[in-house]
Design a protein around this motif. Sequence first.
Motif, PDB file in Angstrom:
ATOM      1  N   ILE A 239       0.844  -1.203   0.000  1.00  9.01           N
ATOM      2  CA  ILE A 239       0.000   0.000   0.000  1.00  9.01           C
ATOM      3  C   ILE A 239       0.875   1.248   0.000  1.00  9.01           C
ATOM      4  O   ILE A 239       0.662   2.192  -0.783  1.00  9.01           O
ATOM      5  N   VAL A 240       1.875   1.276   0.885  1.00 11.06           N
ATOM      6  CA  VAL A 240       2.782   2.435   0.968  1.00 11.06           C
ATOM      7  C   VAL A 240       3.532   2.604  -0.349  1.00 11.06           C
ATOM      8  O   VAL A 240       3.672   3.729  -0.871  1.00 11.06           O
ATOM      9  N   ARG A 241       3.994   1.514  -0.931  1.00 10.60           N
ATOM     10  CA  ARG A 241       4.735   1.562  -2.188  1.00 10.60           C
ATOM     11  C   ARG A 241       3.850   2.107  -3.312  1.00 10.60           C
ATOM     12  O   ARG A 241       4.282   2.947  -4.125  1.00 10.60           O
ATOM     13  N   ALA A 242       2.579   1.667  -3.371  1.00 15.12           N
ATOM     14  CA  ALA A 242       1.667   2.088  -4.436  1.00 15.12           C
ATOM     15  C   ALA A 242       1.321   3.570  -4.320  1.00 15.12           C
ATOM     16  O   ALA A 242       1.272   4.285  -5.327  1.00 15.12           O
ATOM     17  N   VAL A 243       1.099   4.055  -3.089  1.00 14.67           N
ATOM     18  CA  VAL A 243       0.733   5.464  -2.885  1.00 14.67           C
ATOM     19  C   VAL A 243       1.884   6.383  -3.274  1.00 14.67           C
ATOM     20  O   VAL A 243       1.669   7.464  -3.847  1.00 14.67           O
ATOM     21  N   ARG A 244       3.107   5.962  -2.980  1.00 20.85           N
ATOM     22  CA  ARG A 244       4.262   6.794  -3.315  1.00 20.85           C
ATOM     23  C   ARG A 244       4.528   6.825  -4.816  1.00 20.85           C
ATOM     24  O   ARG A 244       5.082   7.781  -5.344  1.00 20.85           O
ATOM     25  N   GLN A 245       4.106   5.777  -5.510  1.00 21.88           N
ATOM     26  CA  GLN A 245       4.377   5.693  -6.944  1.00 21.88           C
ATOM     27  C   GLN A 245       3.246   6.263  -7.794  1.00 21.88           C
ATOM     28  O   GLN A 245       3.491   6.836  -8.858  1.00 21.88           O
ATOM     29  N   PHE A 246       1.992   6.123  -7.316  1.00 19.82           N
ATOM     30  CA  PHE A 246       0.848   6.577  -8.101  1.00 19.82           C
ATOM     31  C   PHE A 246      -0.031   7.489  -7.249  1.00 19.82           C
ATOM     32  O   PHE A 246      -0.023   7.417  -6.024  1.00 19.82           O
ATOM     33  N   ASP A 247      -0.827   8.311  -7.937  1.00 19.63           N
ATOM     34  CA  ASP A 247      -1.727   9.232  -7.236  1.00 19.63           C
ATOM     35  C   ASP A 247      -3.142   8.648  -7.267  1.00 19.63           C
ATOM     36  O   ASP A 247      -3.691   8.368  -8.321  1.00 19.63           O
ATOM     37  N   ALA A 248      -3.725   8.458  -6.097  1.00 22.32           N
ATOM     38  CA  ALA A 248      -5.086   7.937  -6.011  1.00 22.32           C
ATOM     39  C   ALA A 248      -5.704   8.388  -4.693  1.00 22.32           C
ATOM     40  O   ALA A 248      -5.015   8.515  -3.675  1.00 22.32           O
ATOM     41  N   ALA A 249      -7.004   8.618  -4.715  1.00 24.36           N
ATOM     42  CA  ALA A 249      -7.684   9.075  -3.502  1.00 24.36           C
ATOM     43  C   ALA A 249      -8.034   7.913  -2.584  1.00 24.36           C
ATOM     44  O   ALA A 249      -8.013   8.043  -1.353  1.00 24.36           O
ATOM     45  N   ARG A 250      -8.329   6.766  -3.185  1.00 21.72           N
ATOM     46  CA  ARG A 250      -8.741   5.603  -2.394  1.00 21.72           C
ATOM     47  C   ARG A 250      -8.029   4.346  -2.897  1.00 21.72           C
ATOM     48  O   ARG A 250      -7.611   4.283  -4.056  1.00 21.72           O
ATOM     49  N   LEU A 251      -7.949   3.356  -2.019  1.00 23.67           N
ATOM     50  CA  LEU A 251      -7.326   2.088  -2.385  1.00 23.67           C
ATOM     51  C   LEU A 251      -8.256   0.944  -1.994  1.00 23.67           C
ATOM     52  O   LEU A 251      -8.915   0.995  -0.949  1.00 23.67           O
ATOM     53  N   LEU A 252      -8.271  -0.078  -2.844  1.00 22.60           N
ATOM     54  CA  LEU A 252      -9.035  -1.290  -2.568  1.00 22.60           C
ATOM     55  C   LEU A 252      -8.062  -2.462  -2.512  1.00 22.60           C
ATOM     56  O   LEU A 252      -7.276  -2.672  -3.445  1.00 22.60           O
ATOM     57  N   VAL A 253      -8.097  -3.208  -1.416  1.00 26.39           N
ATOM     58  CA  VAL A 253      -7.236  -4.380  -1.266  1.00 26.39           C
ATOM     59  C   VAL A 253      -8.113  -5.630  -1.350  1.00 26.39           C
ATOM     60  O   VAL A 253      -9.076  -5.776  -0.582  1.00 26.39           O
ATOM     61  N   ILE A 254      -7.784  -6.529  -2.281  1.00 19.75           N
ATOM     62  CA  ILE A 254      -8.510  -7.786  -2.436  1.00 19.75           C
ATOM     63  C   ILE A 254      -7.577  -8.907  -1.984  1.00 19.75           C
ATOM     64  O   ILE A 254      -6.441  -9.011  -2.462  1.00 19.75           O
ATOM     65  N   ALA A 255      -8.045  -9.738  -1.063  1.00 14.94           N
ATOM     66  CA  ALA A 255      -7.214 -10.811  -0.529  1.00 14.94           C
ATOM     67  C   ALA A 255      -8.102 -11.971  -0.084  1.00 14.94           C
ATOM     68  O   ALA A 255      -9.334 -11.905  -0.192  1.00 14.94           O
ATOM     69  N   SER A 256      -7.475 -13.020   0.429  1.00 15.15           N
ATOM     70  CA  SER A 256      -8.233 -14.190   0.876  1.00 15.15           C
ATOM     71  C   SER A 256      -9.061 -13.834   2.113  1.00 15.15           C
ATOM     72  O   SER A 256      -8.706 -12.921   2.870  1.00 15.15           O
ATOM     73  N   PRO A 257     -10.166 -14.546   2.347  1.00 13.98           N
ATOM     74  CA  PRO A 257     -11.015 -14.252   3.511  1.00 13.98           C
ATOM     75  C   PRO A 257     -10.250 -14.300   4.836  1.00 13.98           C
ATOM     76  O   PRO A 257     -10.503 -13.474   5.726  1.00 13.98           O
ATOM     77  N   LYS A 258      -9.314 -15.218   4.984  1.00 10.43           N
ATOM     78  CA  LYS A 258      -8.576 -15.332   6.237  1.00 10.43           C
ATOM     79  C   LYS A 258      -7.719 -14.109   6.480  1.00 10.43           C
ATOM     80  O   LYS A 258      -7.664 -13.576   7.610  1.00 10.43           O
ATOM     81  N   VAL A 259      -7.062 -13.618   5.446  1.00  8.16           N
ATOM     82  CA  VAL A 259      -6.197 -12.444   5.588  1.00  8.16           C
ATOM     83  C   VAL A 259      -7.033 -11.194   5.842  1.00  8.16           C
ATOM     84  O   VAL A 259      -6.715 -10.388   6.739  1.00  8.16           O
ATOM     85  N   VAL A 260      -8.114 -11.031   5.077  1.00  9.80           N
ATOM     86  CA  VAL A 260      -8.971  -9.855   5.266  1.00  9.80           C
ATOM     87  C   VAL A 260      -9.602  -9.873   6.655  1.00  9.80           C
ATOM     88  O   VAL A 260      -9.687  -8.846   7.341  1.00  9.80           O
ATOM     89  N   GLY A 261     -10.024 -11.050   7.105  1.00 11.86           N
ATOM     90  CA  GLY A 261     -10.601 -11.166   8.439  1.00 11.86           C
ATOM     91  C   GLY A 261      -9.608 -10.758   9.512  1.00 11.86           C
ATOM     92  O   GLY A 261      -9.963 -10.096  10.493  1.00 11.86           O
TER      93      GLY A 261
END
Length: 497
Positions: free
Chosen positions: A436-458
């Motif tokens: 997330i930190v790497r993506a924000v520093r490289q690209f400009d965006a107001a919001r971020l969406l993270v898609i991952a496995s249910p166990k990790v998101v939980g």
Amino acid sequence: MSEELLVNVTPRETRVAVVENGMLQELHIERGSQRGVVGNIYKGKVQRVMPGMQAAFVDIGLERAAFLHANDIFRSTQLDAGESDDAPTSAPMQVQIPITELLRDGAEIVVQVVKDPIGSKGARLTTQISIPSRYMVLLPRSKVLGISARIEDEDERARLKALMTELAPSGGTHGYIVRTNAEGQAAEALAEDIAYLGRAWKLVEENSATANVGSCVYEDLSLPLRAVRDLIRRDVEKVKVDSRETCERLRDFAAQYMPELAEKIEHYSGARPIFDLYGVEDEIGRALEKEVPLKSGGYLVIDQTEAMTTVDVNTGSFLGQRNLEETVYRTNLEAAQAVARQLRLRNLGGIIIIDFIDMVDAEHRRQVLRTLEKQLARDHAKTTVYDFSPLGLVEMTRKRTVESLQRQLSEPCHECSGRGTVKTAETVTYEIFREIVRAVRQFDAARLLVIASPKVVGRITDEESNAVAELEEFLGKSIRFQADAQYMQEQFDVVLL
């Protein structure tokens, strides 16, 4: 000892199980799409001679070029008489002749496969052709006359040697190795085998003269016929076949080559699958697991790697009744028997390291080693066992010609890529934070969406909710998490919105 052969036939797969006293000892599998080529003879073409490796790559029509070492190339000096085991192996030559004097690029050559393609390696070849029959092995262009080392009775060895000297064509150019199955056989049976092998070799010579490069000029028997030829012995009580057509074919084959054993072959017509009836399917499932429980409460841990197989022996819940040394000794004795069976059942080969539990008593170590060697004596594959090393390990080798059972039936886990482990949800969580930190520093965006496995998101939304809030404040961005059951535990995507 009660021994039975069970033959299970389906349209695309044939399986043969060797069952001793109700326990599965060996399993042989042949699939229509992946039939082994060991024993087949091909007309090949040398693709490349490599002097630095004393070897050559040969095109025999398979997917990958096959490997031929200089030691496996027949030369006219190899005509000494000697003794051997059931199947001849390519013994290293004492005098190294440069392979450039034996082969050249583009040369056509008749070769036999001695080892199936395994992993990323091509098939292993030899020009020292051998053709097996029921009671002997033909060695064309050789003068060897050997008797299987497993026939231990000296009188019987002398009888067989005298018979072969009388029956083999005098002054002939072929050698023979008498197999273990020939013990006690009459001269007529051996004469029939010699005649059969003579016809087979004549056919190979005729086919080799006219075949194109990459053609198979001799194909070994199918698995059911090989099983009857190689595995059925006097102590085998029954051969049960669940296919009537295959059963008839086996009976015809046996009637021609081993009439005294033909009556042991019978058709199984029960409603329950034959492998289920004998518990073979359950044993196959257990043979794919790493842990092998012992009756005493101890257990083995078997790890198969590219370089070798390791077997670790543990006492587990076995506490014994006397003292620690006695407990360890009893566990190791049971483990030695179990290891020998597992090597046959799983068809493990190459270098094998066994880590028995440390024993102080030298006599106990000798007894454990003797037990292991005794149990391995029934193994059809050639094994060599060495003494305990200074580290207390037993090193051994077992000849391997085909893939192990695990590699025939399994493939590397898609989630862990064969490592056997996956990153924890916690590890993946912190990888997501860094991404997330790497993506924000490289690209400009107001919001971020993270898609991952249910166990990790939980885990993130529960245990790491404070960390997420701090990260949003630090970056000045809104972060949303979405669970997707299609994602494996190590997979995730960070999407800029």
